[in-house]
Design a protein around this motif. Structure first.
Motif, PDB file in Angstrom:
ATOM      1  N   ILE A   1     -35.899   9.177  27.164  1.00 54.77           N
ATOM      2  CA  ILE A   1     -37.313   9.564  27.123  1.00 54.77           C
ATOM      3  C   ILE A   1     -37.847   9.902  28.512  1.00 54.77           C
ATOM      4  CG2 ILE A   1     -39.662   8.725  26.621  1.00 54.77           C
ATOM      5  CD1 ILE A   1     -38.351   6.950  24.419  1.00 54.77           C
ATOM      6  N   ALA A   2     -37.558   9.034  29.493  1.00 50.71           N
ATOM      7  CA  ALA A   2     -38.184   9.171  30.812  1.00 50.71           C
ATOM      8  C   ALA A   2     -37.451  10.132  31.736  1.00 50.71           C
ATOM      9  CB  ALA A   2     -38.281   7.790  31.475  1.00 50.71           C
ATOM     10  N   TYR A   3     -36.129  10.141  31.677  1.00 52.88           N
ATOM     11  CA  TYR A   3     -35.372  10.918  32.665  1.00 52.88           C
ATOM     12  C   TYR A   3     -34.777  12.205  32.094  1.00 52.88           C
ATOM     13  CZ  TYR A   3     -36.033   6.852  35.604  1.00 52.88           C
ATOM     14  OH  TYR A   3     -36.603   5.850  36.336  1.00 52.88           O
ATOM     15  N   VAL A   4     -34.379  12.198  30.821  1.00 49.39           N
ATOM     16  CA  VAL A   4     -33.895  13.437  30.196  1.00 49.39           C
ATOM     17  C   VAL A   4     -35.069  14.214  29.614  1.00 49.39           C
ATOM     18  CG1 VAL A   4     -32.287  14.388  28.474  1.00 49.39           C
ATOM     19  CG2 VAL A   4     -31.702  12.286  29.704  1.00 49.39           C
ATOM     20  N   ARG A   5     -36.184  13.465  29.362  1.00 53.86           N
ATOM     21  CA  ARG A   5     -37.437  14.030  28.863  1.00 53.86           C
ATOM     22  C   ARG A   5     -37.312  14.597  27.444  1.00 53.86           C
ATOM     23  NH1 ARG A   5     -42.543  12.800  30.838  1.00 53.86           N
ATOM     24  NH2 ARG A   5     -42.201  11.944  32.916  1.00 53.86           N
ATOM     25  N   ILE A   6     -36.498  13.930  26.635  1.00 53.56           N
ATOM     26  CA  ILE A   6     -36.523  14.209  25.203  1.00 53.56           C
ATOM     27  C   ILE A   6     -37.776  13.528  24.650  1.00 53.56           C
ATOM     28  CG2 ILE A   6     -35.347  13.853  22.989  1.00 53.56           C
ATOM     29  CD1 ILE A   6     -32.711  13.796  24.509  1.00 53.56           C
ATOM     30  N   PRO A   7     -38.555  14.195  23.799  1.00 47.38           N
ATOM     31  CA  PRO A   7     -39.792  13.579  23.292  1.00 47.38           C
ATOM     32  C   PRO A   7     -39.549  12.191  22.698  1.00 47.38           C
ATOM     33  CG  PRO A   7     -39.704  15.882  22.667  1.00 47.38           C
ATOM     34  CD  PRO A   7     -38.376  15.574  23.297  1.00 47.38           C
ATOM     35  N   ALA A   8     -40.477  11.283  23.003  1.00 52.25           N
ATOM     36  CA  ALA A   8     -40.339   9.899  22.539  1.00 52.25           C
ATOM     37  C   ALA A   8     -40.229   9.828  21.020  1.00 52.25           C
ATOM     38  CB  ALA A   8     -41.535   9.081  23.025  1.00 52.25           C
ATOM     39  N   PHE A   9     -40.939  10.705  20.333  1.00 53.33           N
ATOM     40  CA  PHE A   9     -40.898  10.718  18.869  1.00 53.33           C
ATOM     41  C   PHE A   9     -39.469  10.914  18.371  1.00 53.33           C
ATOM     42  CE2 PHE A   9     -41.021  12.812  14.763  1.00 53.33           C
ATOM     43  CZ  PHE A   9     -41.965  12.074  14.057  1.00 53.33           C
ATOM     44  N   ILE A  10     -38.729  11.853  18.993  1.00 57.56           N
ATOM     45  CA  ILE A  10     -37.367  12.171  18.565  1.00 57.56           C
ATOM     46  C   ILE A  10     -36.411  11.030  18.913  1.00 57.56           C
ATOM     47  CG2 ILE A  10     -35.433  13.779  18.840  1.00 57.56           C
ATOM     48  CD1 ILE A  10     -37.860  14.938  17.370  1.00 57.56           C
ATOM     49  N   VAL A  11     -36.502  10.527  20.136  1.00 55.11           N
ATOM     50  CA  VAL A  11     -35.587   9.469  20.584  1.00 55.11           C
ATOM     51  C   VAL A  11     -35.753   8.210  19.745  1.00 55.11           C
ATOM     52  CG1 VAL A  11     -34.981   7.938  22.497  1.00 55.11           C
ATOM     53  CG2 VAL A  11     -35.474  10.348  22.941  1.00 55.11           C
ATOM     54  N   THR A  12     -37.002   7.818  19.512  1.00 51.32           N
ATOM     55  CA  THR A  12     -37.234   6.580  18.766  1.00 51.32           C
ATOM     56  C   THR A  12     -36.977   6.766  17.263  1.00 51.32           C
ATOM     57  OG1 THR A  12     -39.615   7.044  18.643  1.00 51.32           O
ATOM     58  CG2 THR A  12     -38.845   5.668  20.456  1.00 51.32           C
ATOM     59  N   LEU A  13     -37.150   7.999  16.762  1.00 49.59           N
ATOM     60  CA  LEU A  13     -36.778   8.283  15.374  1.00 49.59           C
ATOM     61  C   LEU A  13     -35.266   8.133  15.211  1.00 49.59           C
ATOM     62  CD1 LEU A  13     -37.513   9.252  12.519  1.00 49.59           C
ATOM     63  CD2 LEU A  13     -37.316  11.604  13.347  1.00 49.59           C
ATOM     64  N   ALA A  14     -34.528   8.664  16.204  1.00 49.70           N
ATOM     65  CA  ALA A  14     -33.076   8.487  16.196  1.00 49.70           C
ATOM     66  C   ALA A  14     -32.720   7.005  16.283  1.00 49.70           C
ATOM     67  CB  ALA A  14     -32.450   9.252  17.366  1.00 49.70           C
ATOM     68  N   GLY A  15     -33.440   6.268  17.141  1.00 51.20           N
ATOM     69  CA  GLY A  15     -33.206   4.834  17.271  1.00 51.20           C
ATOM     70  C   GLY A  15     -33.478   4.087  15.976  1.00 51.20           C
ATOM     71  N   MET A  16     -34.510   4.523  15.249  1.00 54.96           N
ATOM     72  CA  MET A  16     -34.837   3.900  13.968  1.00 54.96           C
ATOM     73  C   MET A  16     -33.662   4.015  13.000  1.00 54.96           C
ATOM     74  SD  MET A  16     -38.073   4.710  11.421  1.00 54.96           S
ATOM     75  CE  MET A  16     -37.524   6.351  10.973  1.00 54.96           C
ATOM     76  N   LEU A  17     -33.020   5.184  12.976  1.00 53.67           N
ATOM     77  CA  LEU A  17     -31.878   5.395  12.088  1.00 53.67           C
ATOM     78  C   LEU A  17     -30.632   4.662  12.593  1.00 53.67           C
ATOM     79  CD1 LEU A  17     -32.386   9.234  11.498  1.00 53.67           C
ATOM     80  CD2 LEU A  17     -33.026   7.370   9.963  1.00 53.67           C
ATOM     81  N   ILE A  18     -30.388   4.744  13.898  1.00 56.50           N
ATOM     82  CA  ILE A  18     -29.195   4.121  14.479  1.00 56.50           C
ATOM     83  C   ILE A  18     -29.193   2.610  14.266  1.00 56.50           C
ATOM     84  CG2 ILE A  18     -28.034   3.562  16.666  1.00 56.50           C
ATOM     85  CD1 ILE A  18     -28.935   6.371  17.656  1.00 56.50           C
ATOM     86  N   PHE A  19     -30.286   1.952  14.620  1.00 55.98           N
ATOM     87  CA  PHE A  19     -30.299   0.486  14.571  1.00 55.98           C
ATOM     88  C   PHE A  19     -30.441  -0.050  13.144  1.00 55.98           C
ATOM     89  CE2 PHE A  19     -31.636   1.447  18.961  1.00 55.98           C
ATOM     90  CZ  PHE A  19     -30.558   0.864  19.601  1.00 55.98           C
ATOM     91  N   ARG A  20     -31.028   0.744  12.235  1.00 51.51           N
ATOM     92  CA  ARG A  20     -31.035   0.331  10.828  1.00 51.51           C
ATOM     93  C   ARG A  20     -29.619   0.406  10.271  1.00 51.51           C
ATOM     94  NH1 ARG A  20     -34.256  -2.801   8.271  1.00 51.51           N
ATOM     95  NH2 ARG A  20     -35.999  -1.700   9.234  1.00 51.51           N
ATOM     96  N   GLY A  21     -28.894   1.474  10.643  1.00 58.91           N
ATOM     97  CA  GLY A  21     -27.510   1.600  10.206  1.00 58.91           C
ATOM     98  C   GLY A  21     -26.628   0.491  10.760  1.00 58.91           C
ATOM     99  N   LEU A  22     -26.803   0.169  12.050  1.00 62.20           N
ATOM    100  CA  LEU A  22     -26.017  -0.908  12.666  1.00 62.20           C
ATOM    101  C   LEU A  22     -26.339  -2.254  12.027  1.00 62.20           C
ATOM    102  CD1 LEU A  22     -26.218   0.065  16.461  1.00 62.20           C
ATOM    103  CD2 LEU A  22     -24.214   0.200  14.956  1.00 62.20           C
ATOM    104  N   THR A  23     -27.591  -2.452  11.630  1.00 66.01           N
ATOM    105  CA  THR A  23     -27.989  -3.711  10.966  1.00 66.01           C
ATOM    106  C   THR A  23     -27.255  -3.872   9.642  1.00 66.01           C
ATOM    107  OG1 THR A  23     -30.190  -3.606  11.968  1.00 66.01           O
ATOM    108  CG2 THR A  23     -29.938  -5.009  10.030  1.00 66.01           C
ATOM    109  N   ILE A  24     -27.260  -2.804   8.841  1.00 65.08           N
ATOM    110  CA  ILE A  24     -26.595  -2.854   7.528  1.00 65.08           C
ATOM    111  C   ILE A  24     -25.094  -3.060   7.705  1.00 65.08           C
ATOM    112  CG2 ILE A  24     -26.077  -1.522   5.446  1.00 65.08           C
ATOM    113  CD1 ILE A  24     -28.835  -0.141   5.857  1.00 65.08           C
ATOM    114  N   THR A  25     -24.515  -2.391   8.716  1.00 66.16           N
ATOM    115  CA  THR A  25     -23.084  -2.541   8.990  1.00 66.16           C
ATOM    116  C   THR A  25     -22.750  -3.971   9.407  1.00 66.16           C
ATOM    117  OG1 THR A  25     -22.939  -0.233   9.719  1.00 66.16           O
ATOM    118  CG2 THR A  25     -21.161  -1.716  10.404  1.00 66.16           C
ATOM    119  N   MET A  26     -23.561  -4.543  10.284  1.00 67.47           N
ATOM    120  CA  MET A  26     -23.304  -5.884  10.784  1.00 67.47           C
ATOM    121  C   MET A  26     -23.431  -6.947   9.692  1.00 67.47           C
ATOM    122  SD  MET A  26     -25.162  -7.842  13.969  1.00 67.47           S
ATOM    123  CE  MET A  26     -25.006  -6.374  14.968  1.00 67.47           C
TER     124      MET A  26
END
Length: 403
Positions: A132-157
């Motif tokens: 978000i801060a250094y590559v300057r990808i919009p926070a909405f996109i990065v955190t949306l990706a994070g929402m999917l990534i960490f939900r998937g990792l939770t189900i896997t774990m």
């Protein structure tokens, strides 16, 4: 005689001007504070006095503790320019899964597990903050990706399973109460009563010192009458809350944790250089950058901080739920964002306070609690909360256009 009357008229005029000026400069926050009081009174009547029963007041704090914690972090993100973090719910679920794995499955010491989970939150914040801060990808996109990534990792774990129960010592983090050091001396919890009085005295001292310094340095400040009125309201509300605690089981442990976080972050945002950078960046990022502020670092910090507070919120929620489940954390991000906007944060950034976010969270909490007591269906509850959020943001847009 005319001189005395004229002096009295001037005093009254100055008092009214002071109240108007104070309300105008903090219109969103004071408007929602008034709305909170009105909502409490309405539900107190509609629930036949059940809403403010001491046990229900304590449960209101316990049930919404995770929202308070997330709203604090979300406020800092919003201040940087209306940015939000959509991943906090999934991060809470992921940290909960780690807690379940460490404590329930591996039988790890709970304090060691908590430290590992806080470090995991820090790493998640660094990961998202970098993009978000250094590559300057919009926070909405990065955190949306994070929402999917960490939900998937939770189900896997968790492999789709729920891990429980947690040790009683871990459950006490969100369900425990501070022991009464004067046990047996009274039917009330005297520790809670004394704590309320001490906090009131400290608050009066700090406010008086702040007001005196403003007058001495000729800064814009409230009139003496407005300051006294504000202090009186806060002191009465504080001691009333602690009186309710005293009539039940005492001061909840999670209330102390949330109280410390509110104090620390309010001080950080209002009384430190780094905190003022958040407001400067949200007000005008280009101007802030030209004035020498490292806006990348400010943005990076806000998202690292958000992830760490998500870990803290997860610890509080998992402790209360007494389980680590794949579906945990659903819609947490929406609760936190709604609390911030309802509490006075601007959708454009640069405006908002930690106290305002807590007021917003209380509005949502009282609405949920009051409607649940009345037996209102979850579908209607969602409709009403959505309408309240829309009206709060519309009020912000309207007040900006008027100014």
């Amino acid at each position: 005689m005319q001189t005395v009357q004229k002096s009295g008229d001037n005093t009254k005029h100055n008092l009214l001007d002071g109240i108007k000026s104070t309300f105008r400069s903090n219109v969103r926050q004071y408007a929602m504070l008034i709305a909170l009081v009105v909502i409490i009174i309405i539900f107190q009547i509609l629930t036949n006095g059940i809403l403010l029963v001491p046990m229900n007041v304590a449960n209101l704090i316990l049930q919404n503790s995770y929202v308070f914690i997330l709203a604090i972090g979300m406020t800092l993100c919003i201040l940087t320019g209306g940015n939000i973090d959509l991943s906090v719910g999934s991060v809470c679920a992921f940290i909960g899964a780690l807690l379940g794995t460490f404590i329930v499955s591996m039988k790890m010491n709970i304090w060691l597990a908590i430290v590992f989970c806080l470090v995991a939150g820090l790493i998640i914040g660094i990961w998202q903050g970098f993009w978000i801060a250094y590559v300057r990808i919009p926070a909405f996109i990065v955190t949306l990706a994070g929402m999917l990534i960490f939900r998937g990792l939770t189900i896997t774990m968790l492999k789709g399973l729920t891990l429980s129960p947690f040790p009683e010592s871990f459950q006490k983090l969100s369900g425990g109460y501070i022991p009464d050091i004067f046990k047996g001396a009274s039917a009330l919890n005297l520790t809670a009563i004394i704590a309320g009085i001490i906090i009131s005295i400290v608050y009066i001292f700090l406010e008086a010192k702040k007001w005196s310094a403003s007058k001495k340095n000729e800064y814009e400040s409230n009139s003496l009458y407005v300051m006294i009125g504000k202090i009186a309201l806060v002191v009465v509300a504080t001691n009333l809350v602690f009186y309710w605690f005293a009539k039940y089981k005492g001061i909840p442990v999670i209330f102390v944790i949330v109280g410390v976080l509110v104090f620390v972050y309010s001080f950080f945002a209002n009384n430190t250089i780094q905190g003022r950078y958040l407001y400067a960046m949200g007000g005008n990022e280009k101007a802030a950058k030209l004035s020498g502020i490292n806006t990348n670092r400010v943005l990076f910090f806000s998202y690292v901080n958000m992830a760490v507070l998500s870990a803290v919120a997860s610890i509080a929620f998992t402790s209360r739920l007494n389980a680590a489940a794949p579906q945990s954390g659903t819609n947490f991000e929406l609760d936190a964002i709604a609390a911030c906007f309802i509490g006075g944060a601007s959708a454009y950034g640069g405006v908002g306070t930690v106290i305002g976010a807590i007021i917003g969270a209380l509005v949502m909490g009282v609405l949920n609690n009051g409607m649940s007591i009345m037996g209102v269906g979850s579908d209607m509850q969602m409709t009403i909360k959505g309408f309240v959020l829309l009206m709060a943001v519309a009020f912000d847009v309207f007040s900006k256009s008027k100014r």
